[in-house]
Motif scaffolding. Structure first.
Motif, PDB file in Angstrom:
ATOM      1  N   ASN A  80      -3.832  -4.702 -10.411  1.00 51.74           N
ATOM      2  CA  ASN A  80      -4.453  -5.958  -9.982  1.00 51.74           C
ATOM      3  C   ASN A  80      -4.000  -6.408  -8.602  1.00 51.74           C
ATOM      4  O   ASN A  80      -4.714  -7.154  -7.928  1.00 51.74           O
ATOM      5  CB  ASN A  80      -4.162  -7.068 -10.991  1.00 51.74           C
ATOM      6  N   THR A  81      -2.802  -5.991  -8.183  1.00 51.32           N
ATOM      7  CA  THR A  81      -2.267  -6.453  -6.910  1.00 51.32           C
ATOM      8  C   THR A  81      -1.839  -5.292  -6.032  1.00 51.32           C
ATOM      9  O   THR A  81      -1.541  -4.190  -6.525  1.00 51.32           O
ATOM     10  CB  THR A  81      -1.053  -7.378  -7.119  1.00 51.32           C
ATOM     11  N   LYS A  82      -1.780  -5.554  -4.725  1.00 47.31           N
ATOM     12  CA  LYS A  82      -1.354  -4.538  -3.769  1.00 47.31           C
ATOM     13  C   LYS A  82       0.098  -4.126  -4.016  1.00 47.31           C
ATOM     14  O   LYS A  82       0.445  -2.943  -3.906  1.00 47.31           O
ATOM     15  CB  LYS A  82      -1.522  -5.079  -2.349  1.00 47.31           C
ATOM     16  N   ASN A  83       0.945  -5.087  -4.389  1.00 48.36           N
ATOM     17  CA  ASN A  83       2.349  -4.781  -4.645  1.00 48.36           C
ATOM     18  C   ASN A  83       2.501  -3.814  -5.815  1.00 48.36           C
ATOM     19  O   ASN A  83       3.307  -2.883  -5.765  1.00 48.36           O
ATOM     20  CB  ASN A  83       3.137  -6.070  -4.930  1.00 48.36           C
ATOM     21  N   ASN A  84       1.731  -4.041  -6.877  1.00 51.91           N
ATOM     22  CA  ASN A  84       1.802  -3.136  -8.025  1.00 51.91           C
ATOM     23  C   ASN A  84       1.253  -1.755  -7.686  1.00 51.91           C
ATOM     24  O   ASN A  84       1.740  -0.744  -8.201  1.00 51.91           O
ATOM     25  CB  ASN A  84       1.047  -3.726  -9.214  1.00 51.91           C
ATOM     26  N   VAL A  85       0.230  -1.701  -6.850  1.00 48.06           N
ATOM     27  CA  VAL A  85      -0.306  -0.408  -6.406  1.00 48.06           C
ATOM     28  C   VAL A  85       0.790   0.400  -5.708  1.00 48.06           C
ATOM     29  O   VAL A  85       1.003   1.581  -6.004  1.00 48.06           O
ATOM     30  CB  VAL A  85      -1.508  -0.614  -5.463  1.00 48.06           C
ATOM     31  N   SER A 142      -4.710   0.997  -0.252  1.00 47.72           N
ATOM     32  CA  SER A 142      -4.660  -0.461  -0.227  1.00 47.72           C
ATOM     33  C   SER A 142      -5.084  -0.956   1.145  1.00 47.72           C
ATOM     34  O   SER A 142      -5.397  -0.174   2.049  1.00 47.72           O
ATOM     35  CB  SER A 142      -3.234  -0.949  -0.543  1.00 47.72           C
ATOM     36  N   SER A 143      -5.044  -2.265   1.316  1.00 47.44           N
ATOM     37  CA  SER A 143      -5.475  -2.856   2.581  1.00 47.44           C
ATOM     38  C   SER A 143      -4.510  -2.544   3.720  1.00 47.44           C
ATOM     39  O   SER A 143      -4.822  -2.765   4.888  1.00 47.44           O
ATOM     40  CB  SER A 143      -5.616  -4.374   2.424  1.00 47.44           C
ATOM     41  N   ASN A 144      -3.333  -2.030   3.376  1.00 42.82           N
ATOM     42  CA  ASN A 144      -2.374  -1.662   4.416  1.00 42.82           C
ATOM     43  C   ASN A 144      -2.792  -0.411   5.182  1.00 42.82           C
ATOM     44  O   ASN A 144      -2.296  -0.153   6.277  1.00 42.82           O
ATOM     45  CB  ASN A 144      -0.987  -1.414   3.802  1.00 42.82           C
ATOM     46  N   LEU A 145      -3.682   0.373   4.596  1.00 43.46           N
ATOM     47  CA  LEU A 145      -4.110   1.617   5.227  1.00 43.46           C
ATOM     48  C   LEU A 145      -5.225   1.354   6.223  1.00 43.46           C
ATOM     49  O   LEU A 145      -6.108   0.522   5.989  1.00 43.46           O
ATOM     50  CB  LEU A 145      -4.602   2.615   4.169  1.00 43.46           C
ATOM     51  N   SER A 146      -5.196   2.094   7.302  1.00 42.60           N
ATOM     52  CA  SER A 146      -6.307   2.041   8.244  1.00 42.60           C
ATOM     53  C   SER A 146      -7.493   2.783   7.647  1.00 42.60           C
ATOM     54  O   SER A 146      -7.354   3.517   6.656  1.00 42.60           O
ATOM     55  CB  SER A 146      -5.906   2.687   9.576  1.00 42.60           C
ATOM     56  N   GLN A 147      -8.675   2.619   8.224  1.00 46.27           N
ATOM     57  CA  GLN A 147      -9.853   3.291   7.714  1.00 46.27           C
ATOM     58  C   GLN A 147      -9.693   4.805   7.780  1.00 46.27           C
ATOM     59  O   GLN A 147     -10.127   5.529   6.878  1.00 46.27           O
ATOM     60  CB  GLN A 147     -11.095   2.863   8.502  1.00 46.27           C
ATOM     61  N   ALA A 171      -9.926  -2.123  -3.112  1.00 51.42           N
ATOM     62  CA  ALA A 171      -9.762  -0.856  -2.411  1.00 51.42           C
ATOM     63  C   ALA A 171     -10.550   0.263  -3.087  1.00 51.42           C
ATOM     64  O   ALA A 171     -11.000   1.201  -2.433  1.00 51.42           O
ATOM     65  CB  ALA A 171      -8.283  -0.485  -2.347  1.00 51.42           C
ATOM     66  N   GLY A 172     -10.719   0.162  -4.431  1.00 49.84           N
ATOM     67  CA  GLY A 172     -11.390   1.236  -5.152  1.00 49.84           C
ATOM     68  C   GLY A 172     -12.893   1.104  -5.226  1.00 49.84           C
ATOM     69  O   GLY A 172     -13.570   1.991  -5.748  1.00 49.84           O
TER      70      GLY A 172
END
Length: 508
Positions: free
Chosen positions: A272-277, A295-300, A324-325
């Motif tokens: 559910n969250t970026k931290n858990n991912v 996750s949103s931390n990754l560039s395209q 992200a998915g």
């Protein structure tokens, strides 16, 4: 979330026709031949289960089928009972072969077959590793009418010419999805060389039918009829929805056990969250799993690189959030894991829709605590989903599965060894008992086994290769009414002296 963003698993499945009496006849206990009714009485059956009602007429008629049936549905009786009509006890030859993924299942199936056979003279022989070869060889010589065993040990006997399949009339794959998960596909392909030209029928029973199992059926079965035992209709595709009740603090360990038990070729794990991912991906990597997070931390560019890896079969496990998915389409994805229950019903449908595509089945496994279980029940009711609770696997459950896989790996390696290599390794056989009975040295053996097992974490289990799309698929309505045709004979490999069985080791 708009409707365009929701992937409803039921909407994505090809709608299968409702069976009619000619295509998919059913039977009852009272309609069975007398010898089969007597067998049912010996087993204490008062009526047939749904899978038995649907499958038995096809087995009796010799029509190849792929039946979807879960553990506990009575599928063993569905294929063993009609064999009493198809096997001639007066002929001292192997007439039916049942392939199973584990030694425990081989014992279970052979015991049920012995009860059903009673005093009919039908000789049932279980064949698996962990026991000596000689007792199995003696049983073959006495006339093994029905052989139940794991592909590895069966192949050993074929290579050693202890077993002959020239007179086989029935070939059965029990729990085909698990056989691929354990890694038996190379053994099954090699075993295929020893099957006769034709004159036998083949039947496959499996809880799920991901693309790999469907392709396996296309290699061994001839224009099979598909029987789905989900509800009252025949379904070509289905998503199996499973959940485990797990305390929050134990979720990472349970997820690892589930991944090891299921052993999917590839899967998505939703959080559910970026931290858990990020946490889940890190834990999986520490345990040796081939996993990446998105996750949103990754560039395209980084995101596309990760997606390209999993789509190309070079990455096994992807960890992602719903955002992200979204839009991820991975061909042949057999499993979706939900590390935690979704925050809204539509998210569950979106996650589940990543699997079970293109006519294949899939499995969605959700980890929930007591409160989340209630919310998951509401989601199931809203979308009319049959949600099954599954017992949380324990360490001993995982250990048994790992033993099977490691044994299969070593047996496959042993068959390719030269005589000199076998003699070289034989020097260490006396060392094994001494190591195993000492706490310190047994830990050293565990290191070797762990290193061997970790090599499999980055490589998915072997599965049937992709084939060009046939003019008519095995699941089509057009082929489902076609009677089985003789199979083309495959060249049989002549065993060499180096291939002879050795009772010092055994497979699953």
């Amino acid at each position: 979330m708009t409707d365009e963003n929701i992937d409803h698993p039921l909407q994505e499945q090809p709608e299968a026709p409702v069976p009619d009496d000619d295509l998919h006849p059913e039977t009852t206990l009272g309609e069975l031949p007398e010898v089969l009714r007597q067998a049912c009485a010996r087993a204490g059956w008062s009526e047939l289960t749904p899978v038995q009602k649907k499958a038995i007429p096809h087995v009796l008629a010799g029509r190849d089928i792929m039946a979807q049936a879960r553990t506990g549905s009575g599928k063993t009786g569905a294929f063993i009972l009609p064999l009493l009509e198809r096997i001639d006890p007066k002929k001292a030859e192997c007439q039916a072969l049942v392939l199973v993924p584990t030694r425990e299942l081989a014992r279970q199936v052979s015991e049920e077959a012995s009860v059903l056979a009673g005093d009919t003279g039908l000789n049932v022989v279980p064949v698996y590793g962990g026991t000596g070869y000689q007792s199995q060889i003696d049983a073959f010589r006495q006339g093994a009418h029905l052989v139940v065993g794991t592909p590895g040990r069966i192949l050993d006997h074929l290579l050693s010419r202890n077993l002959n399949l020239d007179h086989i009339r029935v070939l059965i794959f029990d729990e085909a999805d698990r056989m691929l998960s354990v890694g038996f596909y190379p053994d099954m392909r090699e075993l295929q060389r020893y099957l006769p030209r034709g004159g036998y029928a083949a039947f496959m029973f499996s809880a799920t039918y991901p693309e790999s199992v469907i392709r396996l059926g296309e290699e061994f079965l001839n224009k099979p009829i598909f029987l789905g035992l989900s509800g009252d209709q025949v379904h070509i595709a289905e998503i199996e929805h499973v959940y485990c009740v797990v305390p929050r603090m134990s979720r990472d360990r349970v997820l690892i056990r589930l991944l090891e038990m299921e052993n999917p070729s590839s899967a998505i794990i939703f959080c559910n969250t970026k931290n858990n991912v990020e946490y889940v991906a890190a834990i999986l990597k520490q345990y040796g799993f081939d996993a990446e997070d998105i996750s949103s931390n990754l560039s395209q560019v980084q995101r596309e690189r990760v997606l390209a890896r999993i789509r190309g079969g070079k990455l096994r496990f992807l960890v992602a959030t719903d955002v992200a998915g979204r839009g991820i389409d991975i061909p042949g994805l057999s499993h979706v894991f939900l590390y935690e229950a979704p925050e809204d019903p539509e998210s569950y449908i979106h996650r589940a829709g990543r699997t079970g595509r293109a006519g294949a089945t899939g499995r969605v496994i959700t980890l929930v605590d007591i409160m989340e279980k209630i919310e998951l029940g509401r989601i199931a009711a809203r979308f009319n989903i049959n949600m099954l609770e599954r017992k949380t696997p324990e360490e001993e459950d995982v250990t048994a599965v790992l033993e099977d896989r490691i044994t299969v790996m070593l047996e496959n390696k042993r068959r390719t060894m030269t005589l000199a290599q076998k003699e070289r390794t034989a020097r260490f056989v006396p060392t094994i008992p001494r190591f195993a009975h000492n706490e310190d040295t047994s830990a050293l053996l565990a290191i070797l086994l762990d290193e061997l097992y970790q090599q499999t974490m980055n490589v998915p289990p072997p599965k049937p290769e992709e084939k060009p799309a046939p003019k008519a698929t095995a699941m089509s309505a057009e082929t489902s009414t076609t009677e089985s045709q003789p199979k083309k004979k495959r060249r049989r490999r002549k065993p060499k002296k180096d291939d002879q069985g050795d009772s010092s080791t055994g497979d699953v």
